[in-house]
Write a protein that holds these residues in place. Sequence first.
Motif, PDB file in Angstrom:
ATOM      1  N   TRP A  38      10.358 -26.199 -52.685  1.00 48.09           N
ATOM      2  CA  TRP A  38       9.703 -25.101 -53.602  1.00 48.09           C
ATOM      3  C   TRP A  38       9.295 -26.121 -54.896  1.00 48.09           C
ATOM      4  O   TRP A  38       8.137 -26.168 -55.380  1.00 48.09           O
ATOM      5  CB  TRP A  38      10.015 -24.151 -53.903  1.00 48.09           C
ATOM      6  N   ASP A  39      10.501 -26.375 -55.456  1.00 47.88           N
ATOM      7  CA  ASP A  39      10.282 -27.035 -56.933  1.00 47.88           C
ATOM      8  C   ASP A  39       9.432 -28.198 -56.794  1.00 47.88           C
ATOM      9  O   ASP A  39       8.546 -28.581 -57.663  1.00 47.88           O
ATOM     10  CB  ASP A  39      11.742 -27.400 -57.230  1.00 47.88           C
ATOM     11  N   ARG A  40       9.478 -28.875 -55.868  1.00 55.56           N
ATOM     12  CA  ARG A  40       8.857 -30.231 -55.668  1.00 55.56           C
ATOM     13  C   ARG A  40       7.369 -29.814 -55.426  1.00 55.56           C
ATOM     14  O   ARG A  40       6.502 -30.614 -56.109  1.00 55.56           O
ATOM     15  CB  ARG A  40       9.254 -31.045 -54.479  1.00 55.56           C
ATOM     16  N   ILE A  41       7.136 -28.885 -54.713  1.00 56.65           N
ATOM     17  CA  ILE A  41       5.580 -28.578 -54.437  1.00 56.65           C
ATOM     18  C   ILE A  41       5.170 -28.017 -55.880  1.00 56.65           C
ATOM     19  O   ILE A  41       3.810 -28.159 -56.081  1.00 56.65           O
ATOM     20  CB  ILE A  41       5.447 -27.336 -53.509  1.00 56.65           C
ATOM     21  N   ILE A  42       5.813 -27.167 -56.476  1.00 62.20           N
ATOM     22  CA  ILE A  42       5.165 -26.579 -57.754  1.00 62.20           C
ATOM     23  C   ILE A  42       4.882 -27.688 -58.625  1.00 62.20           C
ATOM     24  O   ILE A  42       3.967 -27.847 -59.332  1.00 62.20           O
ATOM     25  CB  ILE A  42       6.209 -25.705 -58.556  1.00 62.20           C
ATOM     26  N   ALA A  43       5.760 -28.853 -58.540  1.00 61.32           N
ATOM     27  CA  ALA A  43       5.753 -29.929 -59.633  1.00 61.32           C
ATOM     28  C   ALA A  43       4.459 -30.671 -59.173  1.00 61.32           C
ATOM     29  O   ALA A  43       3.602 -31.259 -60.061  1.00 61.32           O
ATOM     30  CB  ALA A  43       7.037 -30.783 -59.283  1.00 61.32           C
TER      31      ALA A  43
ATOM     32  N   ALA B 134      12.385 -37.917 -68.542  1.00 63.52           N
ATOM     33  CA  ALA B 134      12.827 -36.879 -67.403  1.00 63.52           C
ATOM     34  C   ALA B 134      12.070 -35.585 -67.452  1.00 63.52           C
ATOM     35  O   ALA B 134      11.297 -35.540 -68.383  1.00 63.52           O
ATOM     36  CB  ALA B 134      14.194 -36.306 -67.801  1.00 63.52           C
ATOM     37  N   GLY B 135      11.986 -34.738 -66.710  1.00 66.32           N
ATOM     38  CA  GLY B 135      11.396 -33.614 -66.561  1.00 66.32           C
ATOM     39  C   GLY B 135      12.039 -32.432 -67.061  1.00 66.32           C
ATOM     40  O   GLY B 135      13.036 -32.504 -67.667  1.00 66.32           O
ATOM     41  N   ILE B 136      11.463 -31.338 -67.086  1.00 65.97           N
ATOM     42  CA  ILE B 136      12.056 -30.171 -68.075  1.00 65.97           C
ATOM     43  C   ILE B 136      13.472 -29.799 -67.440  1.00 65.97           C
ATOM     44  O   ILE B 136      14.060 -28.861 -68.092  1.00 65.97           O
ATOM     45  CB  ILE B 136      11.074 -29.029 -67.667  1.00 65.97           C
ATOM     46  N   SER B 137      13.768 -30.326 -66.011  1.00 65.98           N
ATOM     47  CA  SER B 137      15.081 -29.839 -65.480  1.00 65.98           C
ATOM     48  C   SER B 137      16.151 -30.623 -66.272  1.00 65.98           C
ATOM     49  O   SER B 137      17.260 -30.044 -65.969  1.00 65.98           O
ATOM     50  CB  SER B 137      14.963 -30.196 -64.093  1.00 65.98           C
ATOM     51  N   SER B 138      15.684 -31.587 -66.858  1.00 69.98           N
ATOM     52  CA  SER B 138      16.912 -32.239 -67.727  1.00 69.98           C
ATOM     53  C   SER B 138      17.077 -31.629 -68.998  1.00 69.98           C
ATOM     54  O   SER B 138      16.316 -31.193 -69.603  1.00 69.98           O
ATOM     55  CB  SER B 138      16.203 -33.696 -67.991  1.00 69.98           C
TER      56      SER B 138
ATOM     57  N   ASP C   8       5.439 -36.100 -68.312  1.00 70.46           N
ATOM     58  CA  ASP C   8       5.486 -35.161 -67.092  1.00 70.46           C
ATOM     59  C   ASP C   8       4.412 -34.102 -67.423  1.00 70.46           C
ATOM     60  O   ASP C   8       4.461 -33.433 -68.555  1.00 70.46           O
ATOM     61  CB  ASP C   8       6.936 -34.715 -67.240  1.00 70.46           C
ATOM     62  N   PRO C   9       3.809 -33.721 -66.672  1.00 66.57           N
ATOM     63  CA  PRO C   9       2.564 -32.718 -66.771  1.00 66.57           C
ATOM     64  C   PRO C   9       3.438 -31.293 -67.173  1.00 66.57           C
ATOM     65  O   PRO C   9       2.924 -30.562 -68.078  1.00 66.57           O
ATOM     66  CB  PRO C   9       1.981 -32.337 -65.633  1.00 66.57           C
ATOM     67  N   VAL C  10       4.428 -30.828 -66.563  1.00 66.69           N
ATOM     68  CA  VAL C  10       5.031 -29.761 -66.842  1.00 66.69           C
ATOM     69  C   VAL C  10       5.640 -29.560 -68.353  1.00 66.69           C
ATOM     70  O   VAL C  10       5.603 -28.749 -69.159  1.00 66.69           O
ATOM     71  CB  VAL C  10       6.170 -29.595 -65.920  1.00 66.69           C
TER      72      VAL C  10
END
Lengths: 411, 219
Positions: B38-43, A220-224, A254-256
């Motif tokens: 926007w969140d998807r674009i940043i990702a 999962a990404g950082i939003s999880s 995930d890169p973030v």
Amino acid sequence: MPTNRRAAPALVALLVALALPAAARAEPGPVLSDYPDDDGKALLVEWPAPAAAEPAGTKYDIEIADADAPDRTGPAAKLPAGTRYAEDLPEVYGFGAGRARYAVKIDRAPPAAEGDAAADLTPGRSYVVLLTRIEPDGTRTTLGRSAAAVPKGDLFDTRKINNIVFLLLFGGALVWLTEQARRNPEGMFVRRIPGLEALDEAVGRATEMGRPVFFVHGLAGISSISTVAAVNILGKVGEKIAEYGTAFRVTNRDPVVMAISEETVKESYLRAGRPDLYRDESIVYVSDDQFAYAAAVEGMMVREKPASNLFFGYFFAESLLLTETGAATGAIQIAGTDAYTQLPFFITTCDYTLMGEELYAASAYLSRNPKLLASLKTMDAGKAAILAYLLAGALLTTLGVPFLRNLATVF
Amino acid sequence: MKRTVPLIVAFTAGLFGCLVQYVPHAAAQDALSAAVTWDRIIAAFAAFLGIGSLVFAHVRRVERRQAGWGYSAVLLFGFALMVVAGLYNGGTGPFAAEVNAYPDGTPTPMTWLFRYVLKPASATMFSILAFFMASAAYRTFRARTVSAALLLTAALIVMIGRVPVGAWISPALPELTQWLMDVPNAAVKRAIFLGTGLGVIATSLRIVFGVERAYLGGD
């Protein structure tokens, strides 16, 4: 035929009296109104249901038109008789509304031109509906045209009042317990979580064996929230690793998350007073494809033979691939996830497993920060309250009082 | 400033995300959709970070001839091949719409690589799960303690009850299997959900109000 003059008015009165019930029995038309608690793209059509059962095969046809052009109608809804009563819309009428009234939500506008597809209703625009009953033999009886109504967006969803009350109670408890923790930090008891206690052991083992520690992020990404919790643990583990000078590898899907992991580990090394030991190549982005990630990490495990593997975050099917490979290399393994489908695999292949909320408790447990401990207490208080509610609700529902069950309905 | 601005952004975004759940008005929902976009674009931009890290790490390993550098060379070759195939896009170039097949139905190089290399490789990894499950079960299902014995018994009942031979052995086995899945398993699953749900709320509130700051990179 009476010839008496007094009898004639009486006869007329009798005829009127006989005609009146028939007039009263004439079908009342539909009532159109704005659908509550929505974005302004729906209307509600209501009409009384006949007291007697309707013949099988009877249908109702609702057509909609702009109030400015009431003759250009488009289809809005078609339903068989005996369906879609007020009781089927508890979010509008409450529970137990019964079957005295039909209530249908419509969200289709009349087509702009002949042959066009139906579009959404436009908030602020005035519409009317025409209600027709179709008998089993195909006969159509127009029941009436409604007065105009305007759909409009609502600023507050009253169906979610129960949700917001719970949130406010939970938030209030959090604030109160945080204040209690600030006054009496020693009074915040937290039970022992073996998986978190074993982190020191895992790092120590790797240091003694001269082999690296692998920290494997989930998918999962950082939003999880589970990834946030994993990053918390990474910070604490990184500090320990910096103190001992142990080799470290952090794999990311995930890169973030990779960027945040880099910053976290760098800070950990700085806090431990060993920024010279930090290596960029310790934190690697592997792949965002599930099985490519698993294959790459497994290959790294087999080649580098880490002494300790830490799996924290949200995992899917690759969890067993990772942990079984890690177990085959002889590493001590600690896992933590809130993915309940993967918990059995972690429990069978890892030495310690943090289940669900134990993962979220990690930051509070490891830091012993009073504010964070207070949030753990709030979670426990919330669980106790919900348990009591469940027991009371189950008992009352069994006794035929569904009040508590209905109160907790999510719309 | 370095910490204050992100905390303000987190608070504002968190509060917005929470409040908009209670406002059904189209304006609020449209704002939420825009924020998600926007969140998807940043990702998507963040993907370049990952690609850069991946390429530089493996190029460094090949240059220094570190242990396992051959695998890095294979990775770089595969990476370059997919990039070239993607940019080629069946001869139409990277700025045209994605082309999956030529007019005669032949797959483009990108589609061919995806269909005949990547998908079979993923399927191979997935298929290993069955064997790993067997080895994990063999190693773990030992009746050393009461709870381990319960786990072993339940696992045996469910495994046998789920296959046709279970019904052949006894019609009660599939029923017992279903009861185990519907009652104790569902109960525990819901209990985990309950705890996890409250944990998510508590952690989210901590992040929104700035108590939890790990995502900023440190305490």
